[in-house]
Design an enzyme around this catalytic site. Structure first.
Site, PDB file in Angstrom:
ATOM      1  N   ASN A   9      -3.101  10.485   2.274  1.00 58.77           N
ATOM      2  CA  ASN A   9      -2.220  10.119   3.387  1.00 58.77           C
ATOM      3  C   ASN A   9      -0.871   9.732   2.796  1.00 58.77           C
ATOM      4  O   ASN A   9      -0.735   8.656   2.209  1.00 58.77           O
ATOM      5  CB  ASN A   9      -2.852   8.937   4.145  1.00 58.77           C
ATOM      6  CG  ASN A   9      -1.927   8.395   5.220  1.00 58.77           C
ATOM      7  OD1 ASN A   9      -0.943   9.037   5.592  1.00 58.77           O
ATOM      8  ND2 ASN A   9      -2.244   7.220   5.719  1.00 58.77           N
ATOM      9  N   LYS A  11       1.748   9.003   4.324  1.00 55.96           N
ATOM     10  CA  LYS A  11       2.453   8.078   5.222  1.00 55.96           C
ATOM     11  C   LYS A  11       3.907   8.541   5.401  1.00 55.96           C
ATOM     12  O   LYS A  11       4.170   9.728   5.399  1.00 55.96           O
ATOM     13  CB  LYS A  11       2.379   6.645   4.688  1.00 55.96           C
ATOM     14  CG  LYS A  11       0.964   6.237   4.283  1.00 55.96           C
ATOM     15  CD  LYS A  11       0.842   4.764   4.087  1.00 55.96           C
ATOM     16  CE  LYS A  11      -0.518   4.444   3.491  1.00 55.96           C
ATOM     17  NZ  LYS A  11      -0.901   3.080   3.636  1.00 55.96           N
ATOM     18  N   HIS A  96      -5.299   5.336  12.406  1.00 59.32           N
ATOM     19  CA  HIS A  96      -4.970   4.651  11.152  1.00 59.32           C
ATOM     20  C   HIS A  96      -4.523   3.227  11.465  1.00 59.32           C
ATOM     21  O   HIS A  96      -3.878   2.975  12.480  1.00 59.32           O
ATOM     22  CB  HIS A  96      -3.871   5.413  10.404  1.00 59.32           C
ATOM     23  CG  HIS A  96      -3.677   4.885   9.020  1.00 59.32           C
ATOM     24  ND1 HIS A  96      -2.897   3.781   8.756  1.00 59.32           N
ATOM     25  CD2 HIS A  96      -4.197   5.278   7.835  1.00 59.32           C
ATOM     26  CE1 HIS A  96      -2.945   3.524   7.449  1.00 59.32           C
ATOM     27  NE2 HIS A  96      -3.721   4.421   6.875  1.00 59.32           N
ATOM     28  N   GLU A  98      -2.219   1.429  10.410  1.00 61.48           N
ATOM     29  CA  GLU A  98      -0.776   1.207  10.630  1.00 61.48           C
ATOM     30  C   GLU A  98      -0.389   1.613  12.047  1.00 61.48           C
ATOM     31  O   GLU A  98       0.506   1.033  12.652  1.00 61.48           O
ATOM     32  CB  GLU A  98       0.027   1.963   9.556  1.00 61.48           C
ATOM     33  CG  GLU A  98      -0.078   1.244   8.213  1.00 61.48           C
ATOM     34  CD  GLU A  98      -0.047   2.139   6.993  1.00 61.48           C
ATOM     35  OE1 GLU A  98       0.396   3.292   7.084  1.00 61.48           O
ATOM     36  OE2 GLU A  98      -0.502   1.664   5.932  1.00 61.48           O
ATOM     37  N   GLU A 168     -11.676   1.952   6.665  1.00 59.07           N
ATOM     38  CA  GLU A 168     -10.519   1.437   5.936  1.00 59.07           C
ATOM     39  C   GLU A 168     -10.299  -0.030   6.300  1.00 59.07           C
ATOM     40  O   GLU A 168      -9.627  -0.339   7.293  1.00 59.07           O
ATOM     41  CB  GLU A 168      -9.268   2.233   6.312  1.00 59.07           C
ATOM     42  CG  GLU A 168      -9.344   3.686   5.941  1.00 59.07           C
ATOM     43  CD  GLU A 168      -7.950   4.233   5.683  1.00 59.07           C
ATOM     44  OE1 GLU A 168      -7.713   4.679   4.557  1.00 59.07           O
ATOM     45  OE2 GLU A 168      -7.104   4.182   6.587  1.00 59.07           O
ATOM     46  N   GLY A 174      -3.017  -0.622   0.962  1.00 63.85           N
ATOM     47  CA  GLY A 174      -1.697  -0.824   0.369  1.00 63.85           C
ATOM     48  C   GLY A 174      -1.517  -2.199  -0.258  1.00 63.85           C
ATOM     49  O   GLY A 174      -0.409  -2.600  -0.590  1.00 63.85           O
ATOM     50  N   SER A 214      -6.746   1.137  -1.138  1.00 62.55           N
ATOM     51  CA  SER A 214      -6.414   0.971  -2.555  1.00 62.55           C
ATOM     52  C   SER A 214      -7.379   1.706  -3.490  1.00 62.55           C
ATOM     53  O   SER A 214      -7.784   1.174  -4.531  1.00 62.55           O
ATOM     54  CB  SER A 214      -6.323  -0.519  -2.919  1.00 62.55           C
ATOM     55  OG  SER A 214      -5.296  -1.134  -2.161  1.00 62.55           O
TER      56      SER A 214
HETATM   57  C1  PEP Z   1      -4.246   4.618   3.706  1.00 61.55           C
HETATM   58  O1  PEP Z   1      -3.086   4.730   3.981  1.00 61.55           O
HETATM   59  O2  PEP Z   1      -5.076   5.131   4.464  1.00 61.55           O
HETATM   60  C2  PEP Z   1      -4.643   3.881   2.508  1.00 61.55           C
HETATM   61  C3  PEP Z   1      -5.910   3.705   2.275  1.00 61.55           C
HETATM   62  O3  PEP Z   1      -3.637   3.422   1.690  1.00 61.55           O
HETATM   63  P1  PEP Z   1      -3.792   2.830   0.200  1.00 61.55           P
HETATM   64  O4  PEP Z   1      -4.663   3.791  -0.570  1.00 61.55           O
HETATM   65  O5  PEP Z   1      -2.397   2.765  -0.347  1.00 61.55           O
HETATM   66  O6  PEP Z   1      -4.431   1.493   0.315  1.00 61.55           O
END
Ligand code: PEP
Length: 257
Positions: A9, A11, A96, A98, A168, A174, A214
């Site tokens: 992703n 983003k 997601h 966000e 997630e 992040g 992460s």
């Molecule tokens: C994501 O954006 O779905 C995500 C898991 O980000 P990150 O790997 O940076 O934590």
């Protein structure tokens, strides 16, 4: 046997140039004979076509990070699933964290998008996950149940060959904090049982549940080794070929075992 899916992703990151370089690196490094692991990249909307052309017939798929639930028409600023299919996009991330927490999307909004994307033949990666405060107050399963029930409301069992779930935990996205393999496995088990209770054992066994939060080269192997973890949704590390490629490699190696 569920096939691993490793999805990146991007983003709201990259330029046309940096995204192209990233995609070129993936095409070069991900073995074309790789059938074991499905690889997907989700660039920002303006670069979908460019990245789609670069990955071409490499087997790497291109997905969008969002879509709208209406047919093309007077919806300024939105993107229809018809447009995504038109440019060769095969998947879409929905729900997601966000979008849930910054853009204030509700389960009802997400469900409308899930239905529209499925109806138009896209693969849906439905993201679910709890906030840190919800985990601390032992609400994780309640939150997952609400998001699964809301996001999948009215979805027929026959659509599940197009559906992937991504667990997630919001506190791990992040932040550099990762769910421990046990925490991930326990949430994934809950989600698989949820699919069994609400659909069937066959659907629960066949549906892929990705972990996101992460994921990095140094934790990917352990997370992907969990029985109910069927791949990774990777944010930050998917922007760096030297990090994303080892995560894909770990999945390829584990699938060979
Ligand atoms: C994501 O954006 O779905 C995500 C898991 O980000 P990150 O790997 O940076 O934590």
């Amino acid at each position: 046997m569920r096939r691993f899916l490793v999805a990146g992703n991007w983003k709201m990151n990259t330029t046309r140039e940096s995204g192209s370089q990233l995609a070129q690196a993936l095409v070069k490094e991900v073995p074309t004979e790789n059938q074991a692991v499905e690889v997907l990249v989700c660039p920002p909307f303006p670069y979908l076509t460019t990245i789609g052309e670069i990955v071409g017939a490499s087997g790497i798929g291109v997905g969008a990070q969002n879509c709208y639930h209406e047919k093309p028409g007077a919806f300024t600023g939105e993107t229809a699933t018809e447009m995504l299919s038109d440019i060769g996009c095969r998947s879409v991330l929905l729900g997601h964290s966000e979008r849930r927490h910054i853009l204030k999307e509700t389960d009802v909004d997400i469900n409308l998008k899930v239905k529209k994307a499925l109806a138009d033949g896209l693969q849906v990666v439905l993201c679910v996950g709890e906030l840190q405060s919800e985990r601390e107050s032992e609400q994780t399963e309640t939150v997952l149940n609400t998001q699964m029930t809301g996001g999948l409301d009215g979805i027929d069992a026959s659509a599940f060959d197009q559906i992937v779930i991504a667990y997630e935990p919001v506190w791990a996205i992040g932040t550099g904090l990762t769910a421990s393999p046990d925490q991930a496995e326990s949430a994934h088990q809950y989600l698989r049982n949820w699919l069994k209770d609400h659909y069937s054992s066959e659907i629960a066994d066949a549906t892929r549940i990705l972990y996101g939060g992460s994921v990095k080269p140094d934790n990917a192997r352990e997370l992907l080794s969990q029985e109910n973890v069927d791949g990774a949704l990777v944010g930050g590390a998917s922007l760096k070929p030297e990090q994303f490629i080892p995560i894909i490699q770990a999945a390829i190696e584990l699938s060979a075992n």
